[in-house]
Write an enzyme that holds these catalytic residues in place. Structure first.
Site, short mmCIF file in Angstrom:
data_model
loop_
_atom_site.label_atom_id
_atom_site.label_comp_id
_atom_site.label_asym_id
_atom_site.label_seq_id
_atom_site.Cartn_x
_atom_site.Cartn_y
_atom_site.Cartn_z
N ASN A 129 7.30 5.57 16.36
CA ASN A 129 7.60 5.81 14.95
C ASN A 129 7.05 7.19 14.60
O ASN A 129 5.84 7.36 14.44
CB ASN A 129 6.94 4.72 14.10
CG ASN A 129 7.18 4.91 12.60
OD1 ASN A 129 7.83 5.85 12.18
ND2 ASN A 129 6.63 4.00 11.81
N LYS B 180 3.22 7.15 15.54
CA LYS B 180 2.63 5.82 15.72
C LYS B 180 3.34 5.18 16.91
O LYS B 180 4.57 5.23 16.99
CB LYS B 180 2.83 4.98 14.46
CG LYS B 180 2.13 3.63 14.49
CD LYS B 180 2.38 2.86 13.19
CE LYS B 180 1.71 1.50 13.23
NZ LYS B 180 2.02 0.69 12.01
N HIS C 187 12.67 -0.84 4.68
CA HIS C 187 11.85 -1.95 5.19
C HIS C 187 12.71 -3.06 5.80
O HIS C 187 12.27 -4.19 5.93
CB HIS C 187 10.99 -2.59 4.07
CG HIS C 187 9.93 -1.69 3.52
ND1 HIS C 187 9.57 -1.70 2.20
CD2 HIS C 187 9.16 -0.74 4.11
CE1 HIS C 187 8.62 -0.80 1.99
NE2 HIS C 187 8.34 -0.21 3.14
N GLY D 58 2.90 -2.98 0.95
CA GLY D 58 1.92 -2.13 1.62
C GLY D 58 1.72 -0.90 0.76
O GLY D 58 1.72 -0.99 -0.47
N ASN D 59 1.54 0.26 1.38
CA ASN D 59 1.51 1.48 0.57
C ASN D 59 2.91 1.73 -0.01
O ASN D 59 3.07 2.22 -1.11
CB ASN D 59 1.05 2.67 1.40
CG ASN D 59 0.70 3.86 0.53
OD1 ASN D 59 0.00 3.74 -0.47
ND2 ASN D 59 1.20 5.03 0.88
N ARG E 279 3.83 5.89 -5.15
CA ARG E 279 5.16 6.06 -5.71
C ARG E 279 5.29 5.28 -7.02
O ARG E 279 4.79 4.16 -7.13
CB ARG E 279 6.23 5.57 -4.73
CG ARG E 279 6.31 6.36 -3.43
CD ARG E 279 7.45 5.86 -2.56
NE ARG E 279 7.28 6.29 -1.19
CZ ARG E 279 7.45 5.51 -0.12
NH1 ARG E 279 7.81 4.24 -0.28
NH2 ARG E 279 7.28 5.98 1.09
N GLY F 278 0.62 -5.19 4.36
CA GLY F 278 -0.84 -5.14 4.25
C GLY F 278 -1.40 -5.83 3.02
O GLY F 278 -2.38 -6.57 3.10
N ILE F 279 -0.78 -5.60 1.85
CA ILE F 279 -1.22 -6.26 0.63
C ILE F 279 -0.75 -7.71 0.60
O ILE F 279 -1.51 -8.63 0.29
CB ILE F 279 -0.71 -5.51 -0.62
CG1 ILE F 279 -1.28 -4.09 -0.68
CG2 ILE F 279 -1.07 -6.27 -1.90
CD1 ILE F 279 -0.67 -3.22 -1.77
N GLY F 280 0.51 -7.92 0.93
CA GLY F 280 1.08 -9.27 0.89
C GLY F 280 0.38 -10.25 1.81
O GLY F 280 0.25 -11.43 1.50
N ASN G 31 -2.85 -9.96 2.83
CA ASN G 31 -4.31 -9.99 2.71
C ASN G 31 -4.85 -10.15 1.30
O ASN G 31 -6.03 -10.47 1.15
CB ASN G 31 -4.88 -8.70 3.31
CG ASN G 31 -4.70 -8.64 4.82
OD1 ASN G 31 -5.29 -9.42 5.54
ND2 ASN G 31 -3.87 -7.72 5.27
N GLU H 152 6.88 -5.17 12.81
CA GLU H 152 8.05 -4.31 12.97
C GLU H 152 8.18 -3.79 14.40
O GLU H 152 9.28 -3.63 14.92
CB GLU H 152 7.97 -3.15 11.98
CG GLU H 152 8.13 -3.61 10.54
CD GLU H 152 7.83 -2.52 9.53
OE1 GLU H 152 8.79 -1.87 9.09
OE2 GLU H 152 6.66 -2.33 9.20
#
Length: 395
Positions: free
Chosen positions: A10, A17, A176, A206-207, A237, A327-329, A331, A381
Site C-alpha cells: 500500500n 505499508k 474503503h 478510523g482516521n 476531514r 480503529g475507532i469502530g 476499540n 484489508e
C-alpha cells in the site's frame, strides 16, 4: 500443496505499508512501514515473530525502499513468493473488480489520476517499482472503489449538469470498499446468515471514516463520494459541509482553493472541532477531564455517524445487523454506545458488558436484549487483498 504467500503493498506519496500474507496463517509472518521516503530521514520499520527492527535508508525512493524490503519478504516466505497485491485507491468506472496488472490496466489506473491526484500516482510508483524488481511475478491491483460499482445510479449520481458526469466522471465512487466487503462477509459468517441473502449497515471508523449499505454481498450505497472528503466527520476531514462554504471563505477571508482544500482535508474533523487532536483515544481521555472541545468533537462525530447510518437504511429491504470496524469502530466502546443511543428509533441498544469486552481485536455481538444485531468485526484489508490476488492466480 504448501500454503501460498502474497506480498501486499500500500503505497502513499512518501510511504509504503507492507505485509506478507500466508494463506494458511492467521498472523502475518512479516509486516512493516517505510516512511518519510525521499527525505534524509527515510526509515523502514519491520515487524515479525522475531521482533521489531528499524533500518535507516536516507533519501530512498519507493524503488530503493522496496529493494530493501523484498529480500526480507522472500526470506520470510521461505524463498517462495507467489504474487504481489497492490492497494489502488481509485479505479473510477473502469475497474469493478480486482485485476491482474499489465500495460492495459496500468494505463487505466493512470487515466484515473485526475480523480485521485494524491493517491493514484503513489500507487503507480509502488507498482512500477515492484514490477521492475520482480518482472516475472504476478501482480494484482485491488481498488478501494471497486466494491461500490454495484451502487444503483440513483445512489451514485450528483444533481449537477449531466455533461459533468458523462464527460468528466463527476459522480459518487465511495472508498474503503475492501474493508466493507471483508467485514460484511465476516459478519454474515458470524451470524450464520448466507452472504447472498443478507443486509448490513457497516461503519468503518478510523482516521478516515465511511458507512455502507451492503445487500447480498454488494454495496448499494456509501457515504464517501467523488473524493474521500464527503460524508462523516473524520480525523482531520470535515465530511459533509455546505457546498457554498468555498465561496464564503473566498469572499470573506480571501482564501484560495488550495487553502480551503487543505483546511477541509487536514485541519478539520475531530482535530478542527476539538482544537486538540485528530485521535479519538486522546479526545476520549480529554472528554473525561471536561475538555469542551473534546466533548463537542465526540458528540458531533457520533451524531453525524448515526445520521449517516439511518440514511443508509434507505438502501435496505431488511436489516440483519449493524457492523462496527476500523480503529475507532473496533476499540471505542463509548463511540459505539453513543452512536446507538442516537439510533434508538430503529431499536438499537448496546449491552454495556458485551460492548466493553469488544476491544483490541475481540469480535462479537454487543446488542442488548431486544435490539437488532450489532457486531464488532475487526477488518483485515491486507488479507482481503491477498485473497483477491490468490483468486486471480487460481483463475
Amino acid at each position: 500443496m504448501p500454503s501460498r504467500n502474497i506480498l501486499v503493498i500500500n503505497c502513499g506519496s512518501s510511504s509504503i505499508k507492507f505485509a506478507l500474507v500466508n494463506e494458511g496463517q492467521s498472523s502475518f509472518p512479516l509486516q512493516g512501514l517505510a516512511e518519510r521516503l525521499g527525505s534524509p530521514e527515510a526509515v523502514i520499520h519491520f515487524e515479525s515473530t522475531a521482533g521489531k527492527e528499524s533500518v535507516n535508508v536516507p533519501d530512498a525512493d519507493h524503488q530503493a525502499a522496496l529493494a530493501q524490503i523484498l529480500p526480507r519478504v522472500e526470506e520470510a516466505a521461505g524463498g517462495h513468493l507467489d504474487g504481489i497485491g497492490h492497494r489502488v485507491v481509485h479505479g473510477g468506472e473502469k475497474f469493478f473488480a480486482s485485476t491482474l496488472l499489465n500495460e492495459e490496466t496500468l494505463a487505466g489506473i493512470e487515466a484515473n489520476i485526475q480523480l485521485a491526484p494524491l493517491h493514484n500516482p503513489a500507487n503507480l510508483s509502488g507498482i512500477h517499482a515492484a514490477m521492475n524488481l520482480f518482472p516475472r511475478l504476478p501482480q494484482v491491483g485491488v481498488f478501494d472503489t471497486a466494491f461500490h460499482q454495484t451502487m444503483p445510479e440513483h445512489a451514485y449520481r450528483y444533481a449537477v449538469p449531466d455533461i459533468l458526469y458523462k464527460e468528466h466522471g463527476v459522480r459518487r465512487y465511495g472508498f474503503h470498499g475492501t474493508s466493507h466487503r471483508f467485514v460484511s462477509k465476516r459478519a454474515a459468517e458470524m451470524a450464520g446468515v448466507p452472504v447472498e441473502n443478507s443486509s448490513w449497515l457497516v461503519a468503518h471508523l478510523g482516521n478516515g471514516c465511511s458507512t455502507c449499505a451492503v445487500v447480498n454481498g454488494e454495496s448499494r450505497d456509501t457515504s464517501m463520494g467523488l473524493t474521500p472528503l464527503e460524508g462523516l466527520v473524520m480525523g482531520t476531514r470535515s465530511g459533509d459541509i455546505d457546498p457554498s462554504l468555498h465561496n464564503f471563505l473566498h469572499n470573506t477571508l480571501g482564501w484560495d482553493l488550495a487553502k480551503i482544500d487543505n483546511m477541509l482535508n487536514k485541519e478539520s474533523g475531530l482535530k478542527g472541532l476539538s482544537g486538540l487532536s485528530n485521535d479519538m483515544r486522546t479526545l476520549t481521555e480529554a472528554r473525561k477531564q471536561g475538555h469542551e472541545g473534546a466533548m463537542l468533537a465526540f458528540e458531533v462525530f457520533c451524531y453525524r455517524l448515526a445520521k449517516s447510518l439511518a440514511g443508509m437504511a434507505c438502501a435496505l429491504d431488511k436489516l440483519d445487523g449493524l457492523v462496527f470496524t476500523g480503529g475507532i469502530g473496533e476499540n471505542s466502546a463509548v463511540v459505539r454506545a453513543r452512536t446507538l443511543d442516537h439510533l434508538k428509533l430503529l431499536g438499537f441498544k448496546a449491552d454495556d458488558e458485551a460492548n466493553a469486552r469488544c476491544t483490541r481485536g475481540v469480535a462479537g455481538e454487543i446488542q442488548a436484549v431486544g435490539s437488532p444485531r450489532v457486531l464488532v468485526v475487526p477488518t483485515n484489508e491486507e488479507r482481503q487483498i491477498a485473497l483477491d490476488a490468490l483468486a486471480l492466480l487460481d483463475a
